[in-house]
Design a protein around this motif. Structure first.
Motif, PDB file in Angstrom:
ATOM      1  N   PHE A  35     -67.008 -36.686  52.326  1.00  0.00           N
ATOM      2  CA  PHE A  35     -67.520 -37.470  53.459  1.00  0.00           C
ATOM      3  C   PHE A  35     -67.909 -36.561  54.619  1.00  0.00           C
ATOM      4  O   PHE A  35     -68.974 -36.724  55.224  1.00  0.00           O
ATOM      5  N   VAL A  36     -67.049 -35.586  54.916  1.00  0.00           N
ATOM      6  CA  VAL A  36     -67.357 -34.644  56.001  1.00  0.00           C
ATOM      7  C   VAL A  36     -68.604 -33.848  55.667  1.00  0.00           C
ATOM      8  O   VAL A  36     -69.478 -33.635  56.517  1.00  0.00           O
ATOM      9  N   SER A  37     -68.707 -33.425  54.412  1.00  0.00           N
ATOM     10  CA  SER A  37     -69.882 -32.670  53.982  1.00  0.00           C
ATOM     11  C   SER A  37     -71.158 -33.501  54.119  1.00  0.00           C
ATOM     12  O   SER A  37     -72.186 -33.019  54.620  1.00  0.00           O
ATOM     13  N   SER A  38     -71.103 -34.758  53.678  1.00  0.00           N
ATOM     14  CA  SER A  38     -72.275 -35.635  53.770  1.00  0.00           C
ATOM     15  C   SER A  38     -72.700 -35.847  55.224  1.00  0.00           C
ATOM     16  O   SER A  38     -73.891 -35.966  55.520  1.00  0.00           O
ATOM     17  N   MET A  39     -71.714 -35.883  56.109  1.00  0.00           N
ATOM     18  CA  MET A  39     -71.993 -36.097  57.523  1.00  0.00           C
ATOM     19  C   MET A  39     -72.646 -34.868  58.155  1.00  0.00           C
ATOM     20  O   MET A  39     -73.503 -34.980  59.026  1.00  0.00           O
ATOM     21  N   LEU A  40     -72.267 -33.669  57.692  1.00  0.00           N
ATOM     22  CA  LEU A  40     -72.765 -32.429  58.292  1.00  0.00           C
ATOM     23  C   LEU A  40     -74.056 -31.923  57.651  1.00  0.00           C
ATOM     24  O   LEU A  40     -74.796 -31.152  58.277  1.00  0.00           O
ATOM     25  N   LEU A  41     -74.318 -32.335  56.422  1.00  0.00           N
ATOM     26  CA  LEU A  41     -75.448 -31.772  55.670  1.00  0.00           C
ATOM     27  C   LEU A  41     -76.805 -31.883  56.366  1.00  0.00           C
ATOM     28  O   LEU A  41     -77.591 -30.929  56.339  1.00  0.00           O
ATOM     29  N   PRO A  42     -77.152 -33.027  56.986  1.00  0.00           N
ATOM     30  CA  PRO A  42     -78.484 -33.111  57.603  1.00  0.00           C
ATOM     31  C   PRO A  42     -78.649 -32.248  58.854  1.00  0.00           C
ATOM     32  O   PRO A  42     -79.777 -32.010  59.284  1.00  0.00           O
ATOM     33  N   ILE A  43     -77.545 -31.783  59.449  1.00  0.00           N
ATOM     34  CA  ILE A  43     -77.634 -31.125  60.754  1.00  0.00           C
ATOM     35  C   ILE A  43     -78.380 -29.795  60.701  1.00  0.00           C
ATOM     36  O   ILE A  43     -79.258 -29.551  61.546  1.00  0.00           O
TER      37      ILE A  43
END
Length: 319
Positions: A35-43
């Motif tokens: 979940f954390v990875s999915s949240m940070l990936l677009p940044i």
């Protein structure tokens, strides 16, 4: 000068591609980090669009996809991850770059996130063969085995309770798409907030979201409830199961959205209450404890605020 600028763009693109690939692989290999990875990936992608341009970001995205495909054994998982963060990162970067107001930017990002979610669901159905019916059948089979074990142990589960559990599982399975999209919308909101903070740390001007107590939906958001209710009623009346399921999911999704904005209304009026701090803390505690019982009331509050703007300042003329 142009060569130096192009070199810097290539270096930025390569660095962001490597960073994105590392974040994606961490999420895929370490499930608790997903979940954390999915949240940070677009940044990183959004930052690259803001620092350079869309062309460089797209090239970086292609390199990221190549690295993920080489380093992870399941291409389908890579493709799903790519569909989730790629379009969202590019759109967020364009929104940051063009100084779009935070409210409009979040609406646009949420639409992209919803479309990406629907594309992932469609891909799962077409390629993997995952369907709500198959998932429900699998869960029913597991429950039947559990009921049989209880029966053999001399603790039979009453038929009424079995039926209730099966109906609960059926409802939960049918509403999985709405739950998935809702979770992705929450992730998108957090992504926008974190991305804005990152860009400000890099000395870029970015429009920030207003305080939570000021969040408000435009009036036409009520069409989500209307369309969902219409699909549900039509599907139920004419025995169109697919239309009925779509209506249920749309309703659940927009009910959740109005719940969030209903909480915003509550926070606004809570801040306006002129009480001693201990009494305000006690009131807050009671609100948190009983919020599940007031779910539909909070949804209604969010819906009414969307239509009538309950937080509008009252002028002397209106009094």
């Amino acid at each position: 000068m142009a060569t130096l600028r192009d070199t810097r763009a290539l270096v930025d693109g390569a660095f962001m591609a490597g960073l994105t690939a590392v974040l994606a692989l961490l999420g895929m290999y370490i499930p608790p980090f997903f979940f954390v990875s999915s949240m940070l990936l677009p940044i990183p992608l959004a930052v690259l669009v803001r620092r350079q341009n869309l062309k460089v970001a797209i090239l970086s995205l292609v390199v990221t996809l190549f690295l993920m495909t080489v380093l992870y054994p399941d291409p389908l998982v890579v493709l799903i991850m790519f569909m989730q963060f790629g379009p969202l990162g590019l759109v967020l970067g364009l929104l940051y770059k063009n100084y779009v107001s935070a409210g409009h930017a979040l609406v646009a990002a949420s639409l992209v996130a919803t479309l990406s979610s629907l594309a992932v669901i469609a891909l799962s159905v077409m390629v993997v063969g995952i369907s709500l019916e198959a998932l429900q059948a699998s869960l029913n089979e597991s429950m039947n085995k559990a009921f049989a074990m209880y029966q053999e142990a001399g603790i039979p589960v009453p038929l009424e309770q079995q039926q209730m559990l099966r109906e609960g599982v059926q409802t939960a399975v049918l509403l999985l798409p709405a739950a998935y999209i809702a979770a992705y919308l929450i992730s998108t909101t957090l992504t926008y907030i974190i991305g804005a903070k990152v860009l400000r740390r890099l000395n870029y001007q970015v429009n920030s979201l207003p305080p939570f107590s000021k969040w408000r939906l435009p009036w036409y958001a009520i069409w989500g409830i209307i369309i969902g209710l219409l699909c549900y009623l039509l599907g139920n009346e004419y025995q169109l199961d697919t239309v009925k399921i779509i209506g249920q999911n749309v309703l659940i999704l927009f009910v959740f959205i109005f719940f969030i904005f209903g909480l915003s209304v509550i926070v606004h009026f809570y801040q306006q209450i002129n009480l001693a701090k201990p009494f305000k803390m006690m009131l807050l505690f009671l609100l948190i404890i009983y919020i599940s019982f007031m779910y539909m009331a909070v949804v209604l509050l969010g819906l009414l605020d969307t239509i009538f703007n309950l937080r509008r300042p009252i002028t002397k003329k209106e009094i």
